[in-house]
Design an enzyme around this catalytic site. Structure first.
Site, PDB file in Angstrom:
ATOM      1  N   ASP A   1      84.388  55.933  27.833  1.00 20.54           N
ATOM      2  CA  ASP A   1      85.674  55.255  27.625  1.00 20.54           C
ATOM      3  C   ASP A   1      86.404  55.203  28.960  1.00 20.54           C
ATOM      4  O   ASP A   1      86.387  56.188  29.707  1.00 20.54           O
ATOM      5  CB  ASP A   1      86.492  56.058  26.582  1.00 20.54           C
ATOM      6  CG  ASP A   1      87.638  55.274  25.972  1.00 20.54           C
ATOM      7  OD1 ASP A   1      88.456  54.735  26.727  1.00 20.54           O
ATOM      8  OD2 ASP A   1      87.705  55.207  24.723  1.00 20.54           O
TER       9      ASP A   1
ATOM     10  N   ASP B   1      83.812  52.370  32.630  1.00 22.98           N
ATOM     11  CA  ASP B   1      84.151  51.045  32.112  1.00 22.98           C
ATOM     12  C   ASP B   1      82.855  50.327  31.724  1.00 22.98           C
ATOM     13  O   ASP B   1      81.860  50.414  32.462  1.00 22.98           O
ATOM     14  CB  ASP B   1      84.882  50.273  33.233  1.00 22.98           C
ATOM     15  CG  ASP B   1      85.621  49.076  32.688  1.00 22.98           C
ATOM     16  OD1 ASP B   1      84.977  48.170  32.125  1.00 22.98           O
ATOM     17  OD2 ASP B   1      86.851  49.054  32.816  1.00 22.98           O
TER      18      ASP B   1
ATOM     19  N   PHE C   1      82.616  50.492  20.338  1.00 22.08           N
ATOM     20  CA  PHE C   1      84.015  50.213  19.987  1.00 22.08           C
ATOM     21  C   PHE C   1      84.796  49.592  21.143  1.00 22.08           C
ATOM     22  O   PHE C   1      85.820  48.966  20.910  1.00 22.08           O
ATOM     23  CB  PHE C   1      84.750  51.522  19.626  1.00 22.08           C
ATOM     24  CG  PHE C   1      84.286  52.191  18.377  1.00 22.08           C
ATOM     25  CD1 PHE C   1      84.679  51.708  17.137  1.00 22.08           C
ATOM     26  CD2 PHE C   1      83.475  53.325  18.422  1.00 22.08           C
ATOM     27  CE1 PHE C   1      84.273  52.335  15.966  1.00 22.08           C
ATOM     28  CE2 PHE C   1      83.071  53.949  17.266  1.00 22.08           C
ATOM     29  CZ  PHE C   1      83.459  53.460  16.034  1.00 22.08           C
TER      30      PHE C   1
ATOM     31  N   LYS D   1      84.862  38.319  19.324  1.00 26.57           N
ATOM     32  CA  LYS D   1      84.020  38.950  18.289  1.00 26.57           C
ATOM     33  C   LYS D   1      82.959  37.953  17.796  1.00 26.57           C
ATOM     34  O   LYS D   1      81.795  38.317  17.590  1.00 26.57           O
ATOM     35  CB  LYS D   1      84.878  39.428  17.112  1.00 26.57           C
ATOM     36  CG  LYS D   1      85.901  40.510  17.461  1.00 26.57           C
ATOM     37  CD  LYS D   1      85.245  41.824  17.829  1.00 26.57           C
ATOM     38  CE  LYS D   1      86.246  42.893  18.213  1.00 26.57           C
ATOM     39  NZ  LYS D   1      85.650  44.086  18.812  1.00 26.57           N
TER      40      LYS D   1
ATOM     41  N   TYR E   1      90.862  36.904  21.226  1.00 31.22           N
ATOM     42  CA  TYR E   1      90.343  38.183  20.728  1.00 31.22           C
ATOM     43  C   TYR E   1      89.310  37.922  19.622  1.00 31.22           C
ATOM     44  O   TYR E   1      88.186  38.433  19.672  1.00 31.22           O
ATOM     45  CB  TYR E   1      91.483  39.066  20.191  1.00 31.22           C
ATOM     46  CG  TYR E   1      90.970  40.225  19.353  1.00 31.22           C
ATOM     47  CD1 TYR E   1      90.400  41.336  19.961  1.00 31.22           C
ATOM     48  CD2 TYR E   1      91.020  40.177  17.956  1.00 31.22           C
ATOM     49  CE1 TYR E   1      89.899  42.386  19.193  1.00 31.22           C
ATOM     50  CE2 TYR E   1      90.525  41.223  17.190  1.00 31.22           C
ATOM     51  CZ  TYR E   1      89.965  42.328  17.813  1.00 31.22           C
ATOM     52  OH  TYR E   1      89.458  43.353  17.044  1.00 31.22           O
TER      53      TYR E   1
ATOM     54  N   PHE F   1      88.070  45.427   7.868  1.00 36.36           N
ATOM     55  CA  PHE F   1      89.275  44.769   7.372  1.00 36.36           C
ATOM     56  C   PHE F   1      90.469  45.468   8.045  1.00 36.36           C
ATOM     57  O   PHE F   1      90.511  45.502   9.270  1.00 36.36           O
ATOM     58  CB  PHE F   1      89.230  44.671   5.841  1.00 36.36           C
ATOM     59  CG  PHE F   1      88.325  43.494   5.474  1.00 36.36           C
ATOM     60  CD1 PHE F   1      86.955  43.551   5.734  1.00 36.36           C
ATOM     61  CD2 PHE F   1      88.854  42.301   5.031  1.00 36.36           C
ATOM     62  CE1 PHE F   1      86.137  42.433   5.532  1.00 36.36           C
ATOM     63  CE2 PHE F   1      88.042  41.184   4.821  1.00 36.36           C
ATOM     64  CZ  PHE F   1      86.691  41.249   5.073  1.00 36.36           C
TER      65      PHE F   1
ATOM     66  N   SER G   1      84.969  42.291  13.082  1.00 36.03           N
ATOM     67  CA  SER G   1      86.265  42.222  12.412  1.00 36.03           C
ATOM     68  C   SER G   1      86.262  41.122  11.362  1.00 36.03           C
ATOM     69  O   SER G   1      85.543  40.124  11.491  1.00 36.03           O
ATOM     70  CB  SER G   1      87.319  41.901  13.477  1.00 36.03           C
ATOM     71  OG  SER G   1      88.510  41.478  12.882  1.00 36.03           O
TER      72      SER G   1
ATOM     73  N   ASN H   1      93.200  52.445  26.829  1.00 35.79           N
ATOM     74  CA  ASN H   1      94.099  52.467  25.658  1.00 35.79           C
ATOM     75  C   ASN H   1      93.873  53.741  24.854  1.00 35.79           C
ATOM     76  O   ASN H   1      93.853  53.709  23.619  1.00 35.79           O
ATOM     77  CB  ASN H   1      93.856  51.226  24.790  1.00 35.79           C
ATOM     78  CG  ASN H   1      94.999  50.992  23.814  1.00 35.79           C
ATOM     79  OD1 ASN H   1      96.162  51.218  24.149  1.00 35.79           O
ATOM     80  ND2 ASN H   1      94.682  50.585  22.598  1.00 35.79           N
TER      81      ASN H   1
ATOM     82  N   LEU I   1      89.599  54.904  29.108  1.00 38.74           N
ATOM     83  CA  LEU I   1      90.934  55.426  28.775  1.00 38.74           C
ATOM     84  C   LEU I   1      92.049  54.407  29.020  1.00 38.74           C
ATOM     85  O   LEU I   1      93.202  54.776  29.208  1.00 38.74           O
ATOM     86  CB  LEU I   1      91.222  56.749  29.516  1.00 38.74           C
ATOM     87  CG  LEU I   1      90.241  57.898  29.197  1.00 38.74           C
ATOM     88  CD1 LEU I   1      90.624  59.154  29.987  1.00 38.74           C
ATOM     89  CD2 LEU I   1      90.220  58.215  27.700  1.00 38.74           C
TER      90      LEU I   1
HETATM   91  P1  NAD Z   1      91.502  51.309  20.533  1.00 41.75           P
HETATM   92  O1  NAD Z   1      92.181  50.502  21.577  1.00 41.75           O
HETATM   93  O2  NAD Z   1      92.206  52.505  20.019  1.00 41.75           O
HETATM   94  O3  NAD Z   1      90.050  51.733  21.021  1.00 41.75           O
HETATM   95  C1  NAD Z   1      89.317  50.996  21.960  1.00 41.75           C
HETATM   96  C2  NAD Z   1      88.858  51.961  23.022  1.00 41.75           C
HETATM   97  O4  NAD Z   1      88.071  51.275  23.984  1.00 41.75           O
HETATM   98  C3  NAD Z   1      90.021  52.613  23.785  1.00 41.75           C
HETATM   99  O5  NAD Z   1      89.796  53.999  23.817  1.00 41.75           O
HETATM  100  C4  NAD Z   1      89.950  52.002  25.189  1.00 41.75           C
HETATM  101  O6  NAD Z   1      90.406  52.908  26.171  1.00 41.75           O
HETATM  102  C5  NAD Z   1      88.475  51.679  25.285  1.00 41.75           C
HETATM  103  N1  NAD Z   1      88.139  50.560  26.185  1.00 41.75           N
HETATM  104  C6  NAD Z   1      88.697  49.323  26.206  1.00 41.75           C
HETATM  105  N2  NAD Z   1      88.087  48.572  27.154  1.00 41.75           N
HETATM  106  C7  NAD Z   1      87.145  49.355  27.732  1.00 41.75           C
HETATM  107  C8  NAD Z   1      86.208  49.149  28.769  1.00 41.75           C
HETATM  108  N3  NAD Z   1      86.162  48.004  29.446  1.00 41.75           N
HETATM  109  N4  NAD Z   1      85.370  50.150  29.080  1.00 41.75           N
HETATM  110  C9  NAD Z   1      85.428  51.338  28.441  1.00 41.75           C
HETATM  111  N5  NAD Z   1      86.304  51.603  27.460  1.00 41.75           N
HETATM  112  C10 NAD Z   1      87.159  50.607  27.109  1.00 41.75           C
HETATM  113  O7  NAD Z   1      91.163  50.310  19.335  1.00 41.75           O
HETATM  114  P2  NAD Z   1      90.584  50.622  17.873  1.00 41.75           P
HETATM  115  O8  NAD Z   1      91.604  50.177  16.904  1.00 41.75           O
HETATM  116  O9  NAD Z   1      90.029  51.976  17.808  1.00 41.75           O
HETATM  117  O10 NAD Z   1      89.411  49.547  17.834  1.00 41.75           O
HETATM  118  C11 NAD Z   1      88.065  49.881  18.096  1.00 41.75           C
HETATM  119  C12 NAD Z   1      87.214  48.642  17.918  1.00 41.75           C
HETATM  120  O11 NAD Z   1      87.365  48.130  16.596  1.00 41.75           O
HETATM  121  C13 NAD Z   1      87.571  47.495  18.865  1.00 41.75           C
HETATM  122  O12 NAD Z   1      86.373  46.845  19.246  1.00 41.75           O
HETATM  123  C14 NAD Z   1      88.396  46.579  17.988  1.00 41.75           C
HETATM  124  O13 NAD Z   1      88.333  45.258  18.420  1.00 41.75           O
HETATM  125  C15 NAD Z   1      87.696  46.755  16.648  1.00 41.75           C
HETATM  126  N6  NAD Z   1      88.548  46.445  15.490  1.00 41.75           N
HETATM  127  C16 NAD Z   1      89.742  47.095  15.323  1.00 41.75           C
HETATM  128  C17 NAD Z   1      90.543  46.789  14.229  1.00 41.75           C
HETATM  129  C18 NAD Z   1      91.872  47.475  14.032  1.00 41.75           C
HETATM  130  O14 NAD Z   1      92.669  47.012  13.219  1.00 41.75           O
HETATM  131  N7  NAD Z   1      92.165  48.582  14.707  1.00 41.75           N
HETATM  132  C19 NAD Z   1      90.118  45.837  13.297  1.00 41.75           C
HETATM  133  C20 NAD Z   1      88.896  45.190  13.497  1.00 41.75           C
HETATM  134  C21 NAD Z   1      88.096  45.516  14.598  1.00 41.75           C
END
Ligand code: NAD
Ligand code: UDP
Length: 341
Positions: free
Chosen positions: A31, A58, A80, A153, A149, A178, A124, A35, A33
């Site tokens: 990660d 990254d 993720f 996906k 976004y 969802f 998603s 976000n 970090l």
């Molecule tokens: P989040 O932002 O909490 O987690 C994403 C993580 O990826 C973070 O820890 C961030 O630091 C890390 N990250 C981002 N870009 C990066 C990179 N280039 N290299 C390494 N790390 C990176 O989001 P989440 O809600 O936990 O979502 C996780 C996944 O699920 C994402 O792919 C998101 O699109 C998908 N998703 C989320 C939801 C939702 O409602 N939360 C719904 C559908 C899909």
């Protein structure tokens, strides 16, 4: 079995890492970090009594990814890592395509180079777009995504299909989430958005804890039961367990190759006003809110047909809405400022 979890320090990632450790998988978190806070991983380690290998890196950085794949023998990847702010993606589309699409292609290239073929992707419900009728089913064609976004996906799902077509050993599961909400029942880990939350639940929780004054309810003139939008909210721990089911499914079905998509939802939609009401019960206080214009791109109502995940993965969401609210409130009231910096 050793699993590389990209984005594993984030909201859904950290809960999934906890479930994986509790099911005796070894976990490496990768990660950047951008976000997330490393404290989430420390807390997961405390809750499980198990260690996580953490690499700050990254997915756009191929050299670091290559180093990780050379150091560890990885059996599968749960991916993720992504940027996820729908609104921001419209103002910074190239950033989203770079990070989400290019980053994923990088990761897949390194996986292929190291002959790691099992891939679980965070997709998603947004991939169904506005064209399909509800409830959404996996047999439906991918829709026209309403944001960069969402398009990222759709593009990745397509790239996975093409890769599987070209490489008969590659196996991917697209989990179409969802609306994940809630937190681990301990209240130690949860959703910790940076800045003003985009999503409903973190916003409601921050109003309840006194961090924000009033919730804007985007639109009360939809053709739904009470005029507000309806969504299929599921508990993040149910979602986390869905990933464990997907890993086990790949393990069990050794002859499977290709790409399989599964909806992860409850199959039930509830409205914004119902959410507010349920949260008020959990926190035992009134949530100030006011109606505001519709938010651009919002669909009136969508929910999952979750039968396929139930039949094939043996997975079902089991936690109800009051549990989702109680756990969100426990996390938010125990950690009013989120993770410490
Ligand atoms: P989040 O932002 O909490 O987690 C994403 C993580 O990826 C973070 O820890 C961030 O630091 C890390 N990250 C981002 N870009 C990066 C990179 N280039 N290299 C390494 N790390 C990176 O989001 P989440 O809600 O936990 O979502 C996780 C996944 O699920 C994402 O792919 C998101 O699109 C998908 N998703 C989320 C939801 C939702 O409602 N939360 C719904 C559908 C899909
Ligand atoms: N919503 C709202 N106020 C907010 C955030 C969201 O009324 O401050 C509504 C939004 O219009 C949608 C629902 O809550 O109908 C869920 O929104 P969220 O952003 O959490 O999820 P998604 O849009 O991805 O379904």
């Amino acid at each position: 079995m050793k699993i590389l979890v990209t984005g594993g320090a984030g909201y859904i990632g950290s809960h999934t890492v906890l479930s994986l450790l509790n099911n005796d998988f070894d976990v490496i978190v990768y990660d950047n970090l951008s976000n997330a806070n490393i404290e989430s991983i420390r807390r997961v380690e405390n809750l499980t009594g198990k260690k996580v290998s953490f690499i700050k890196g990254d997915i756009q950085d191929k050299a670091t990814l290559t180093k990780v794949f050379s150091e560890f023998v990885i059996d599968a990847v749960i991916h993720f890592a992504a940027l996820k702010a729908v609104g921001e993606s419209s103002t910074l589309p190239l950033k989203y395509y770079q990070n989400n699409v290019h980053g994923t292609l990088n990761l897949l290239e390194v996986m292929m180079a190291f002959r790691v073929y099992d891939f679980i992707f965070s997709s998603s419900a947004t991939v169904y777009g506005g064209e399909n009728v509800v409830p959404y089913e996996e047999t439906m064609p991918l829709g026209e995504a309403s944001s960069p976004y969402g398009a990222s996906k759709v593009m990745i799902e397509r790239a996975l299909k093409d890769l599987a077509q070209a490489n008969s050993e590659f196996r991917a599961v697209c989990l179409r989430y969802f609306n994940p909400i809630g937190a681990h029942e301990s209240g130690d880990i949860g959703e910790d958005p940076k800045g003003i939350p985009n999503n409903l639940l973190p916003y409601v929780a921050q109003v309840a804890v006194g961090k924000r004054e009033s919730l804007q309810v985007f639109g009360n003139d939809y053709s739904t039961q009470d005029g507000t939008c309806e969504r299929d909210y599921l508990h993040v721990m149910d979602l986390a367990e869905g990933h464990v089911s997907a890993v086990n499914w790949l393990k069990k079905n050794s002859s499977f190759t290709g790409v399989e998509a599964f909806n992860l939802g409850t199959g039930r939609a509830i409205s914004v006003l119902e959410i507010i009401n349920a949260f008020e019960q959990a926190c035992q206080q009134k949530i100030p809110y006011h109606f505001a214009p519709r938010r651009y791109g919002d669909l009136p109502a969508f929910w999952a047909n979750a039968e396929k995940a139930n039949k094939q993965l043996g997975w079902k969401a089991t936690r109800n809405i009051s549990q989702m609210m109680a756990d969100t409130w426990r996390w938010q009231s125990n950690n009013p400022q989120g993770y410490p910096n």
